[in-house]
Design a protein around this motif. Structure first.
Motif, short mmCIF file in Angstrom:
data_model
loop_
_atom_site.label_atom_id
_atom_site.label_comp_id
_atom_site.label_asym_id
_atom_site.label_seq_id
_atom_site.Cartn_x
_atom_site.Cartn_y
_atom_site.Cartn_z
N ASN A 78 0.80 -1.23 0.00
CA ASN A 78 0.00 0.00 0.00
C ASN A 78 0.83 1.27 0.00
OD1 ASN A 78 0.56 -1.12 2.66
ND2 ASN A 78 -0.44 0.68 3.49
N THR A 79 2.12 1.14 0.29
CA THR A 79 2.89 2.37 0.52
C THR A 79 4.37 2.14 0.25
OG1 THR A 79 3.41 3.97 2.25
CG2 THR A 79 3.09 1.75 2.97
N GLY A 80 5.15 3.20 0.31
CA GLY A 80 6.61 3.12 0.35
C GLY A 80 7.26 2.23 -0.69
N ALA A 126 15.81 -6.63 3.12
CA ALA A 126 16.72 -6.61 4.27
C ALA A 126 16.90 -5.16 4.71
CB ALA A 126 18.03 -7.27 3.86
N SER A 127 18.09 -4.78 5.10
CA SER A 127 18.29 -3.41 5.62
C SER A 127 19.79 -3.17 5.81
CB SER A 127 17.58 -3.31 6.97
OG SER A 127 17.98 -2.16 7.68
N MET A 128 20.16 -1.90 6.02
CA MET A 128 21.52 -1.63 6.49
C MET A 128 21.77 -2.39 7.79
SD MET A 128 22.94 0.39 4.31
CE MET A 128 22.13 -0.74 3.20
N TYR A 152 18.89 4.45 3.72
CA TYR A 152 17.91 5.29 4.42
C TYR A 152 16.98 5.91 3.39
CZ TYR A 152 20.27 4.38 8.74
OH TYR A 152 20.77 3.74 9.84
N MET A 153 15.72 5.42 3.40
CA MET A 153 14.75 5.81 2.37
C MET A 153 13.66 6.68 3.02
SD MET A 153 16.32 3.80 0.23
CE MET A 153 15.55 3.44 -1.32
N ALA A 154 13.19 7.65 2.28
CA ALA A 154 12.14 8.53 2.79
C ALA A 154 10.78 7.85 2.64
CB ALA A 154 12.17 9.86 2.03
N THR A 155 10.39 7.06 3.65
CA THR A 155 9.08 6.38 3.67
C THR A 155 8.54 6.48 5.10
OG1 THR A 155 9.97 4.25 4.34
CG2 THR A 155 9.91 4.68 1.96
N ASN A 156 7.37 5.86 5.32
CA ASN A 156 6.78 5.88 6.68
C ASN A 156 7.72 5.26 7.71
OD1 ASN A 156 4.55 6.91 5.50
ND2 ASN A 156 3.38 4.99 5.49
N ASN A 157 8.51 4.27 7.26
CA ASN A 157 9.44 3.55 8.13
C ASN A 157 10.42 4.50 8.83
OD1 ASN A 157 12.31 2.25 8.28
ND2 ASN A 157 10.96 0.48 8.29
P1 NAP Z 1 6.47 1.51 5.13
O1 NAP Z 1 5.90 2.51 4.17
O2 NAP Z 1 6.20 1.67 6.57
O3 NAP Z 1 6.10 0.06 4.64
C1 NAP Z 1 5.95 -1.04 5.50
C2 NAP Z 1 4.83 -1.88 4.93
O4 NAP Z 1 4.64 -3.03 5.76
C3 NAP Z 1 3.50 -1.12 4.92
O5 NAP Z 1 2.82 -1.46 3.77
C4 NAP Z 1 2.84 -1.67 6.15
O6 NAP Z 1 1.44 -1.56 6.16
C5 NAP Z 1 3.25 -3.10 6.05
N1 NAP Z 1 2.93 -3.81 7.28
C6 NAP Z 1 3.48 -3.62 8.51
N2 NAP Z 1 2.87 -4.43 9.39
C7 NAP Z 1 1.92 -5.13 8.69
C8 NAP Z 1 0.97 -6.13 9.04
N3 NAP Z 1 0.85 -6.59 10.29
N4 NAP Z 1 0.16 -6.60 8.07
C9 NAP Z 1 0.24 -6.15 6.79
N5 NAP Z 1 1.12 -5.22 6.40
C10 NAP Z 1 1.96 -4.72 7.36
O7 NAP Z 1 8.05 1.56 5.01
P2 NAP Z 1 9.01 1.06 3.85
O8 NAP Z 1 10.26 1.80 4.06
O9 NAP Z 1 8.36 1.09 2.53
O10 NAP Z 1 9.29 -0.44 4.29
C11 NAP Z 1 9.28 -1.54 3.40
C12 NAP Z 1 10.35 -2.52 3.80
O11 NAP Z 1 11.63 -1.91 3.64
C13 NAP Z 1 10.27 -2.97 5.26
O12 NAP Z 1 10.59 -4.34 5.36
C14 NAP Z 1 11.34 -2.12 5.91
O13 NAP Z 1 11.85 -2.72 7.08
C15 NAP Z 1 12.38 -2.11 4.81
N6 NAP Z 1 13.39 -1.07 4.90
C16 NAP Z 1 13.06 0.26 4.86
C17 NAP Z 1 14.07 1.21 4.93
C18 NAP Z 1 13.80 2.68 4.92
O14 NAP Z 1 14.73 3.46 5.13
N7 NAP Z 1 12.59 3.12 4.66
C19 NAP Z 1 15.39 0.80 5.04
C20 NAP Z 1 15.68 -0.54 5.07
C21 NAP Z 1 14.68 -1.47 4.99
P3 NAP Z 1 0.72 -0.33 6.94
O15 NAP Z 1 0.89 0.85 6.04
O16 NAP Z 1 -0.69 -0.81 7.08
O17 NAP Z 1 1.43 -0.18 8.25
#
Ligand code: NAP
Length: 253
Positions: A19-21, A144-146, A190-195
Motif C-alpha cells: 500500500n505504501t513506500g 533486508a536493511s543496512m 535510508y529511504m524517505a518512507t513511513n518507516n
Molecule cells: P512503510 O511505508 O512503513 O512500509 C511497510 C509496509 O509493511 C506497509 O505497507 C505496512 O502496512 C506493512 N505492514 C506492517 N505491518 C503489517 C501487518 N501486520 N500486516 C500487513 N502489512 C503490514 O516503510 P518502507 O520503508 O516502505 O518499508 C518496506 C520494507 O523496507 C520494510 O521491510 C522495511 O523494514 C524495509 N526497509 C526500509 C528502509 C527505509 O529506510 N525506509 C530501510 C531498510 C529497509 P501499513 O501501512 O498498514 O502499516
C-alpha cells in the motif's frame, strides 16, 4: 537481447506491504516491466492500484493483517483463485519499533521478529512448495536493511530480524538454486518512507544520517525499482543468495 531479459511479461508478482513506500515502488516497477501484480496489505491499496494501472498493469489485492495466524493460508487461497501461477514473491512488509535495548518487551520483540523474519521464511516456503519448486522457476526477493550489516541504535529487534533476512536468503538459495529458484534480498539504505518518519523528524539524527550518505540524499521508492526488476527477472538468473545494497553508498563508507 539483454533488455529482453529484464522483461516480466506474462509473469505474476506477489508483493507484501504493497500500500505504501517501497512495496508500492516494487508494484509499479513490475507493472512497468510487464507483470501482473498481486498486492498484499492490511488496508486499502487504492493508490498503488492507480499507479499500477497507469503503468498499464493489472492489479489484484489481498487484504490481510500479516500478523494474523492465518495470513499465509489466506494469501495462498487468494492466489489460487486469482492466477494460475506466481513467479515472483517480494517479502517487503516490515515493522520497526525504536526503543532502548534495556526496555524491549517480549511482546514488542515478537511483533517485529514474527513479521520481519518468521513470515519471510514461511511465506517463501509456502510459495516455493506450491509454485516455485514444482515449476523449476521462481524469484524470491526479501527486503533486508543496512541493519542486516550493522547493529543500529535503539532498534535491536529490527537489527536481529533484518540480519536473519540475510541469513534466510542464503540458506534458501543454497537449497533452492538447484531447482531454478533465485532467492535474493535487497538492503535499502535510508529511504524517505513511513518507516523513517520518526528518524527524519529528529533534526539531529536526520542531519547525522544525511551527512554520512555519500550520495547526499535520502533514497526514495523509485531508487529500488531497478534492483527489484533485475532480481525479479532473467537478467539475474545466476545471482543466488545475495543481499544487494541500494544505499547511496552508506555501507562503503
Ligand atoms: P512503510 O511505508 O512503513 O512500509 C511497510 C509496509 O509493511 C506497509 O505497507 C505496512 O502496512 C506493512 N505492514 C506492517 N505491518 C503489517 C501487518 N501486520 N500486516 C500487513 N502489512 C503490514 O516503510 P518502507 O520503508 O516502505 O518499508 C518496506 C520494507 O523496507 C520494510 O521491510 C522495511 O523494514 C524495509 N526497509 C526500509 C528502509 C527505509 O529506510 N525506509 C530501510 C531498510 C529497509 P501499513 O501501512 O498498514 O502499516
Amino acid at each position: 537481447m539483454i533488455l529482453d531479459q529484464f522483461r516480466l511479461n506474462g509473469e505474476t508478482a506477489v508483493v507484501t506491504g504493497a500500500n505504501t513506500g517501497l512495496g508500492q515502488g516494487f508494484c509499479v516497477a513490475f507493472a512497468q516491466a510487464g507483470a501482473d501484480v498481486i498486492g498484499v496489505a492490511r488496508r486499502s491499496m487504492q493508490e498503488t492500484r492507480e499507479k499500477v494501472e497507469a503503468a498499464g498493469g493489472v492489479f489484484h489485492e489481498i487484504i490481510v493483517d500479516l500478523s494474523s495466524p492465518d495470513a499465509i493460508s489466506v494469501i495462498m487461497e487468494r492466489c489460487e483463485a486469482l492466477c494460475s501461477r506466481v513467479d515472483i514473491l517480494v517479502n517487503n512488509a516490515g515493522v520497526i519499533i525504536r526503543e532502548d535495548a534495556k526496555d524491549v518487551s517480549e511482546e514488542n520483540w515478537d511483533k517485529v521478529v514474527s513479521l520481519n523474519e518468521k513470515l519471510v521464511f514461511f511465506l517463501s516456503q509456502a510459495m516455493a512448495n506450491r509454485y516455485f519448486l514444482p515449476n523449476h522457476y521462481g524469484k524470491i526477493i526479501s527486503i533486508a536493511s543496512m541493519l542486516s550489516f550493522q547493529g543500529g541504535i535503539r532498534v535491536p529487534s529490527y537489527a536481529a530480524s533484518k540480519s536473519a533476512v540475510m541469513g534466510i536468503t542464503k540458506a534458501l538459495a543454497n537449497e533452492w538454486a538447484p531447482f531454478g529458484v533465485n532467492v535474493n534480498a535487497i538492503a535499502p539504505g535510508y529511504m524517505a518512507t513511513n518507516n523513517t518518519t520518526n528518524l527524519r523528524s529528529d533534526a539531529q539524527r536526520s542531519e547525522a544520517i544525511l551527512e554520512r550518505i555519500p550520495a547526499g540524499r535520502w533514497g526514495t521508492p523509485d531508487d529500488i525499482m531497478g534492483a527489484g526488476v533485475f532480481l525479479a527477472s532473467d537478467a539475474s538468473a545466476y545471482v543466488n543468495g545475495f543481499t544487494l545494497a541500494v544505499d547511496g553508498g552508506w555501507l562503503g563508507r
